[in-house]
Write a protein that holds these residues in place. Structure first.
Motif, PDB file in Angstrom:
ATOM      1  N   LEU A 462       0.843  -1.202   0.000  1.00  0.00           N
ATOM      2  CA  LEU A 462       0.000   0.000   0.000  1.00  0.00           C
ATOM      3  C   LEU A 462       0.873   1.244   0.000  1.00  0.00           C
ATOM      4  CD1 LEU A 462      -2.913   1.119   0.281  1.00  0.00           C
ATOM      5  CD2 LEU A 462      -2.428   1.374   2.679  1.00  0.00           C
ATOM      6  N   LEU A 463       1.920   1.219   0.823  1.00  0.00           N
ATOM      7  CA  LEU A 463       2.793   2.385   0.862  1.00  0.00           C
ATOM      8  C   LEU A 463       3.508   2.581  -0.471  1.00  0.00           C
ATOM      9  CD1 LEU A 463       4.304   2.045   4.416  1.00  0.00           C
ATOM     10  CD2 LEU A 463       2.699   3.725   3.613  1.00  0.00           C
ATOM     11  N   ILE A 465       2.406   1.689  -3.423  1.00  0.00           N
ATOM     12  CA  ILE A 465       1.456   2.209  -4.414  1.00  0.00           C
ATOM     13  C   ILE A 465       1.128   3.664  -4.129  1.00  0.00           C
ATOM     14  CG2 ILE A 465      -0.898   1.996  -5.241  1.00  0.00           C
ATOM     15  CD1 ILE A 465      -0.673  -0.895  -5.149  1.00  0.00           C
ATOM     16  N   ALA A 466       0.962   3.998  -2.835  1.00  0.00           N
ATOM     17  CA  ALA A 466       0.686   5.399  -2.510  1.00  0.00           C
ATOM     18  C   ALA A 466       1.842   6.269  -2.976  1.00  0.00           C
ATOM     19  CB  ALA A 466       0.469   5.560  -1.011  1.00  0.00           C
ATOM     20  N   HIS A 467       3.047   5.781  -2.744  1.00  0.00           N
ATOM     21  CA  HIS A 467       4.223   6.541  -3.143  1.00  0.00           C
ATOM     22  C   HIS A 467       4.271   6.716  -4.658  1.00  0.00           C
ATOM     23  CE1 HIS A 467       8.302   8.004  -2.892  1.00  0.00           C
ATOM     24  NE2 HIS A 467       8.694   7.107  -3.770  1.00  0.00           N
ATOM     25  N   SER A 469       1.841   6.537  -6.779  1.00  0.00           N
ATOM     26  CA  SER A 469       0.757   7.347  -7.326  1.00  0.00           C
ATOM     27  C   SER A 469       1.018   8.822  -7.147  1.00  0.00           C
ATOM     28  CB  SER A 469      -0.566   6.999  -6.645  1.00  0.00           C
ATOM     29  OG  SER A 469      -0.823   5.640  -6.737  1.00  0.00           O
ATOM     30  N   GLY A 470       1.842   9.153  -6.170  1.00  0.00           N
ATOM     31  CA  GLY A 470       2.080  10.567  -5.936  1.00  0.00           C
ATOM     32  C   GLY A 470       3.270  11.121  -6.675  1.00  0.00           C
TER      33      GLY A 470
ATOM     34  N   TYR C 133       0.509   8.616   5.752  1.00  0.00           N
ATOM     35  CA  TYR C 133       1.404   8.862   4.630  1.00  0.00           C
ATOM     36  C   TYR C 133       0.620   8.997   3.331  1.00  0.00           C
ATOM     37  CZ  TYR C 133       5.004   8.027   1.156  1.00  0.00           C
ATOM     38  OH  TYR C 133       5.823   8.121   0.071  1.00  0.00           O
ATOM     39  N   LYS C 137      -0.812  12.985   0.877  1.00  0.00           N
ATOM     40  CA  LYS C 137      -0.424  13.375  -0.471  1.00  0.00           C
ATOM     41  C   LYS C 137      -1.514  14.172  -1.174  1.00  0.00           C
ATOM     42  CE  LYS C 137       2.936   9.888  -1.316  1.00  0.00           C
ATOM     43  NZ  LYS C 137       4.066  10.741  -1.581  1.00  0.00           N
ATOM     44  N   VAL C 141      -4.017  12.205  -5.294  1.00  0.00           N
ATOM     45  CA  VAL C 141      -3.359  10.915  -5.131  1.00  0.00           C
ATOM     46  C   VAL C 141      -4.297   9.922  -4.463  1.00  0.00           C
ATOM     47  CG1 VAL C 141      -1.443   9.756  -4.062  1.00  0.00           C
ATOM     48  CG2 VAL C 141      -1.134  11.988  -5.040  1.00  0.00           C
ATOM     49  N   ARG C 144      -6.534   8.482  -6.931  1.00  0.00           N
ATOM     50  CA  ARG C 144      -5.881   7.491  -7.785  1.00  0.00           C
ATOM     51  C   ARG C 144      -5.722   6.161  -7.086  1.00  0.00           C
ATOM     52  NH1 ARG C 144      -0.873  11.027  -9.375  1.00  0.00           N
ATOM     53  NH2 ARG C 144      -1.994  12.812 -10.206  1.00  0.00           N
ATOM     54  N   ILE C 145      -5.335   6.237  -5.811  1.00  0.00           N
ATOM     55  CA  ILE C 145      -5.134   4.986  -5.071  1.00  0.00           C
ATOM     56  C   ILE C 145      -6.450   4.241  -4.938  1.00  0.00           C
ATOM     57  CG2 ILE C 145      -4.340   3.984  -2.923  1.00  0.00           C
ATOM     58  CD1 ILE C 145      -2.650   6.351  -2.481  1.00  0.00           C
TER      59      ILE C 145
END
Lengths: 526, 372, 365
Positions: A462-463, A465-467, A469-470, C133, C137, C141, C144-145
């Motif tokens: 998850l982290l 993917i979050a990373h 996506s940003g 975290y 963002k 974001v 998107r997630i």
């Protein structure tokens, strides 16, 4: 025994600090017209450097004009210098008019006497010095205020060869070299569009490296072009030794392991990306060029995909994505399942794994970390050693060490297989930066899985993917076409659909000219 | 600033992860593959029953003489048994790997709800766990010394998994048991296993009323049960064709069964109409005469089989209605589907023995191996 | 970086709303619905969906009158500074409470199914940090997630179809037999499963194309309804209404009932992706609450938003520790359900009345 003088201990030692005051100033001001005075001004640099050649000659004429040619040997093409600069000036000289009017005379020389392609005039001393050390030939004439700066740079350099890292079977075998002019020419030959713009600038106070920014004016998004130009102009460093320096200074986010630009050494990839509306940055003295903006999915594309048939091209892409996933997750998944959720493994597999593990004296986490470390050592060692030794080490370490470890009950076969598969999977990833990123992300994911099992594993993903996506690359979302989901771009992501269906440029990269094919285009014979 | 916050979050994380609470090294655990439940008669009388659980655990030590280990512990509840275990063995169980549970006839007779409660609640245990009843004691099944398999656990797993593939036999999972216990109008059936010390065989089926065992039937009646209950299985059915008192043909078909149930009602009288369909190829015939020469033979074979099956089924239904008085062929649900609110209170008490159950069997032989 | 971090397309809104609505509720919904309604639980789910539908319409109509102002400005305009501020605070408190309940239930389920010995505050802390975290963002974001996780979630749902091998369709018959009162009583509880629609209040100004909002909302609601219906019906046919009452989390059990040929247990796929269920509503609510809070305190969104996210997450984590055990945690989630009904129905009505009064007042003045 000599006694130290009384105040010796009070004196400060010589190397108190490594800082010294720099001597950086070059004389500004115009060059004196008389030859001797001009040479006098330039004397310090001419004397200090053994490779700066000073050639005094007289231009043929009535009366002959004293002149001096200054250049650095090895950086210019000597044949051309002798044949096209010295020879015409010394043997043929000027025509009839030989008055002592410096303005007119320098123009005459420039226009009629020197047979080279690129000549400019220089007035100021620092310009002349910069030009001299940039590799140009300086011609100084007596009684003329301007000097002529001739570009006949040459010398030894690597010829255009097959790219070392990114080989292809069915594509062209040209890789970029270390010379900017040659590199730009290689691209010009592929895209002969008059709209292809080559913007030249320099980067680096001391290295004064030429940098070219290429884009196709009516396709690329003006905002991105302006942004890239601005970023490059804002670089303020001493030396720029490769495109990698520039890359790190202009990228969107330095705090991430993922490569945010594409670094290629193949000319066809650069040309194809230009046609999609991207910006290519070429730095002199670097065989790698940068392409902005870049997407995550592109790190898994090779030039080969586009030259083969659509079905063949589509076949390999999911493999590479799977390779990425395995490279990042396989060791973590193994530990998470084995240590936390053994019920989820089929019974026979579990029993045999457990029996294998019963032989090894330490827990699975330690073993995995130790083996990961050892594999990294082996890879690094393989890189350092010269070729024949490198291959031997590979065989020795891989087979013999592994076998010995298993027999000595210091390693279990499953963990070796898993680590080996994960490492081989990283080599499947075409982009080197991405392969490195995959290896690095492996480790935090491993730690999370080892402490919290499948929950830690999914939290880690998850982290990630979050990373992802940003992240943005030159302002463009990095993880497109997955997030934001662009359906029209999927045809070139996990699969590669028929070439005649590539009707529009990718929506993920901002561009101006939407269509890139005619309407009636179909594949195969009509 | 954000970086400092991020770093402190990371530090916090490291403190929190001060221990891996759940990490277990697999080699330090015991992995039972099969378990059996018995009543422990040693130790005299006590107010509460003592259960005896015997588990079969593959041996993980590589150079052990035997490939498996048997542990037998007793206690008053399953939980107590688990804790009593640790007096003898330090290694924890990986409970979720149990594939087969065998209940002794005694335990099943006392009601399975109490013993399966922990199984159903545990998140680690799969609901696809296979269940069986032993005709004698359960631990004898576990202690069977099988020569052809690594250990008897694999034998049991194979036996129960493949039950329906080649014969008309029953196999029950934990999910099915739970569903039958808690849903009105359903009663579970379980395969019954018998051992002679060296081999384990399917001895028939155990019939349950809710969660208590009431009878074990043999293989012939099992076939009727399977066909009537609609458990989709493949099996070989033999036929003996007689004409004018002589045996004309003997053979076998390999049939797949399916059923359809219709229920009609007249006042308080419910009528069930069970249609059993058997279809499959003809695999064996003793006579060499091709069917072409004897065109009615095919129909006769089909009719013969249908009659045989129907007679057996009707006999079984009679036994079920008179002796057991419960629905072990799972037809009440069709009645409930029509009149749920009305029938739910009475469905388990007087319903099935008063209902009128008719059976129709149809046999279709698909391939005969003859050219036509 | 500018405040374009807080923009969402209407397509992302669909996934955003979906992500907020489908939380841990999908695990307990079949049981809750069939408690009163029995085999007609799916009808109860259908009826329960009317509540968020109503709420969606009301909120959208309301926000249409105040397109760019955002929740806080709108409240202050309609109710004056103090009452408006109080309503906003109440909304934020609801957001915090809801997030806390979701975190807690999620942590409980994780502890039960995956990590029995780990103390659940550890899971709460880990989850909070991870969510902080992701939420820090910005809305873009987060949108998107949400989208990405949704596609993975669809795959999971398809996996539950494997349990249909054991389906008994007679469990659904006869339809409507349980009686209308029972079904309506169940609908009250099933409407809680759709909690999350009210987040539209906060998110409305972030959407670029306001005319597509209602379509996006309806799509999200429709997809959520279909997913819940599928889950409920599959649970009904595989378990039967009576057995379901005994199982705490029936949907999860669906993956355990069948023995798959190679991967004997399908749960591990579910458990690996399980985080997505808990993470999405948390992310969305945290983002919305932090955004609200930043606006409320009058701070600059870009500079202070990440810090506010941390603070919000901290408070959520602390609240999540209050229930003493699982049963109490599930009890709190029913309180959250009641709170949802109030916020989703009462709030828009209140605001509409105030808007009408104001407009009436303006016309007269």
């Amino acid at each position: 025994m000599r006694k130290l003088p009384r105040n010796a201990r009070l004196k400060k030692p010589v190397s108190d600090t490594n800082k010294r005051d720099a001597v950086t100033s070059l004389p500004t001001g115009a060059l004196p017209p008389k030859l001797d005075e001009a040479l006098e001004v330039l004397r310090p640099w001419l004397d200090k450097n053994g490779d700066v050649i000073q050639r005094l000659f007289k231009v043929k004429g009535n009366p002959p004009i004293p002149a001096a040619a200054l250049y650095i040997e090895g950086v210019i093409d000597s044949t051309e210098f002798n044949r096209d600069v010295l020879y015409p000036l010394m043997m043929h000289g000027l025509g009839a008019d030989n008055e002592n009017q410096s303005d007119y005379l320098i123009n005459t020389i420039l226009q009629t006497a020197v047979a080279t392609g690129q000549i400019t005039k220089a007035y100021h001393t620092d310009d002349v010095l910069h030009a001299l050390f940039d590799g140009f030939v300086i011609l100084l004439f007596d009684h003329m205020a301007e000097a002529l700066v001739i570009d006949i740079r040459g010398g030894e350099m690597r010829s255009v060869q097959e790219p070392i890292v990114d080989k292809s079977i069915s594509g062209p075998r040209e890789g970029f070299v270390e010379n900017l002019v040659v590199n730009v020419a290689l691209i010009r030959r592929k895209i002969r569009d008059p709209n292809l713009v080559v913007y030249r600038t320099t980067v680096g106070q001391r290295s004064r490296t030429d940098v070219a920014v290429l884009y196709i004016e009516d396709v690329a998004d003006p905002a991105i072009v302006a942004e890239m130009k601005k970023r490059i102009d804002e670089i303020n460093i001493d030396v720029d030794l490769s495109a990698g320096y520039i890359n790190q200074l202009i990228e969107d986010n330095p705090y991430t392991v993922f490569p945010l630009s594409r670094v290629v050494e193949r000319t066809d990839i650069a040309a194809a990306d230009l046609a999609e509306g991207r910006v290519v940055v070429i730095s002199d003295q670097s065989p790698l060029v940068l392409i902005y903006p870049a997407l995550f999915i592109e790190m898994f594309q090779t030039a080969e995909d586009y030259y083969e048939k659509a079905m063949v091209g589509s076949f390999w892409r999911p493999f590479r994505l799977l390779a990425f996933f395995l490279a990042v997750s396989l060791p973590s998944l193994y530990i998470a399942l084995l240590s936390f959720q053994p019920e989820l493994i089929p019974l026979d597999l579990l029993i045999s794994m457990a029996r294998a593990r019963a032989m090894v004296p330490y827990p699975v986490v330690f073993e995995t970390i130790i083996q990961l470390t050892i594999i990294q050592f082996i890879i690094e060692a393989g890189l350092r050693l010269p070729n024949p030794l490198g291959q031997t080490i590979g065989v020795v370490s891989g087979i013999i060490l592994g076998q010995a470890a298993i027999t000595a009950k210091l390693a279990s076969p499953e963990v070796i297989i898993i680590i080996a598969i994960a490492t081989i999977a990283t080599f499947c990833i075409p982009n080197y930066g991405m392969a490195m990123a995959a290896r690095i992300i492996n480790i935090p994911l491993l730690i999370l899985s080892a402490t919290f099992g499948l929950f830690g594993f999914s939290l880690g993903w998850l982290l990630i993917i979050a990373h992802l996506s940003g992240l943005t690359s030159a302002g463009v979302p990095y993880f497109a076409p997955f997030a934001p989901f662009r359906f029209s771009d999927l045809h070139d992501s996990i699969i590669r659909i028929f070439l005649w269906k590539f009707k529009n440029r990718p929506a993920s990269i901002p561009h101006q000219d939407q269509k890139r094919q005619g309407d009636g285009q179909r594949g195969g014979a009509q | 600033m954000l970086k400092r916050v991020g770093l402190s979050a990371l530090l916090c994380l490291c403190l929190v992860m001060g221990g891996c609470w759940d990490a277990n090294d697999i080699e330090d655990m015991t992995i039972p593959t099969a378990a059996s439940y018995d009543i422990d008669h040693t130790g005299g009388q006590s107010t509460l029953r003592r259960y005896l659980i015997t588990t079969l655990n593959p041996n993980l030590i590589p150079d052990a003489p035997k490939k498996y280990r048997i542990e037998a512990i007793s206690g008053q509840t399953i939980g107590e048994i688990r804790s009593n275990r640790h007096f003898q063995s330090p290694r924890p169980y990986v409970v979720g790997m149990i594939q087969v549970n065998v209940f002794s006839k005694e335990v099943a007779g006392l009601g399975l709800r109490s013993t399966t409660d922990i199984l159903y609640r545990s998140p680690a245990i799969s609901n696809a766990l296979m269940l069986a009843v032993a005709t004698g004691r359960g631990d004898e099944i576990i202690k069977t010394r099988s020569e052809n398999y690594q250990d008897v656990g694999y034998l049991l797993i194979d036996l129960l998994h493949n039950a329906k593939k080649n014969n008309f036999m029953v196999s029950t999972t934990l999910h099915e048991l739970a569903r039958c216990i808690f849903t009105p109008g359903r009663n579970p059936v379980m395969p019954a296993l018998q051992t002679d010390g060296k081999n384990i065989i399917h001895a028939g089926t155990a019939i349950f009323k809710r969660d208590r065992l009431i009878d074990i039937i043999d293989e012939h009646e099992t076939r009727s049960l399977v066909l009537l209950r609609g458990i989709e299985a493949h099996g070989y059915i033999k036929y003996v064709l007689e004409r004018e008192g002589n045996v004309a043909d003997v053979g076998t078909i390999f049939a797949k069964n399916s059923r359809k149930v219709e229920v009609t009602r007249q006042g308080d009288q419910f009528t069930f109409n069970i249609k059993i369909l058997l279809q499959g190829p003809l695999v064996e015939r003793f006579t060499n005469q091709p069917l072409l020469a004897d065109p009615q033979a095919l129909t006769e074979i089909e009719n013969q089989i249908a009659t045989d099956i129907r007679q057996e089924a009707e006999a079984f239904i009679e036994k079920m209605q008179n002796d057991y008085q419960i629905d072990c062929i799972d037809i009440s649900k069709y009645a409930l589907a029509h009149w749920r609110q009305e029938l739910t209170p009475v469905i388990d008490k007087d319903f099935i023995d008063k209902a009128d159950i008719k059976v129709q069997v149809k046999v279709k032989i698909i391939n005969t191996g003859d050219l036509d | 970086m500018n405040s374009s971090r807080f923009q969402m397309t209407s397509k992302q809104l669909v996934f955003f709303l979906l992500g907020t609505m489908i939380a841990t509720g999908i695990l307990t919904l079949p049981r809750v619905a069939s408690k009163e309604a029995g085999p007609d639980a799916w009808i109860a789910v259908l009826i329960g969906a009317l509540v968020p539908l109503l709420s969606l319409f009301m909120i959208e109509r309301l926000c249409r009158q105040f397109p760019d102002q955002g929740f806080i400005d709108m409240s202050i305009e309609l109710f004056g500074r103090y009452l408006g501020g109080f309503l906003v605070l109440l909304f934020m408190a609801y957001g915090l409470f809801f997030s806390a309940v979701v975190v807690r239930v999620f942590a409980e389920i994780t502890v039960i199914y995956m990590l029995p010995r780990t103390p659940q505050y550890v899971i709460v802390v880990l989850l909070s940090l991870g969510i902080a975290y992701a939420a820090a963002k910005g809305a873009k974001v987060v949108g998107r997630i949400n989208e990405l996780i949704f596609y993975i979630f669809l795959l999971l749902l398809l996996l539950t179809f494997t349990s249909l091998r054991l389906a008994e369709f007679t469990y659904l018959l006869p339809i409507g037999d349980s009686g209308i009162t029972a079904i309506l009583k169940s609908s009250l509880s099933t409407s809680w499963a759709f909690a999350g629609v009210e987040i539209l209040f906060v998110v409305y100004p972030m959407i670029t194309r306001k005319d597509k909002v209602i379509k996006a909302g309806l799509t999200a609601l429709g997809i959520a309804l279909i997913l819940y219906l599928i889950a409920t019906m599959i649970c009904l046919v595989v378990y039967g209404a009576s057995l379901m009452q005994q199982v705490l989390f029936p949907t999860l059990g669906l993956l355990k009932v069948v023995d798959f040929p190679l991967i004997h247990r399908l749960e591990f796929l579910f458990l690996a992706f399980w985080l997505g269920f808990g993470a999405r509503p948390l992310m969305n609510f945290t983002m919305a609450t932090s955004f609200n809070c930043t606006g409320f305190l009058g701070l600059d969104v870009n500079k202070h938003y990440p810090k506010i996210v941390l603070v919000v997450m901290l408070i959520t984590g602390i609240i999540a520790e209050f229930p003493r055990n699982t049963i109490q945690a599930l009890q709190w989630s029913s309180y959250a359900g009641y709170a949802f009904l109030i916020i989703a129905l009462v709030y828009p009505v209140l605001y509409h009345l105030a808007a009408m009064v104001r407009k009436g007042g303006d016309v007269n003045a």
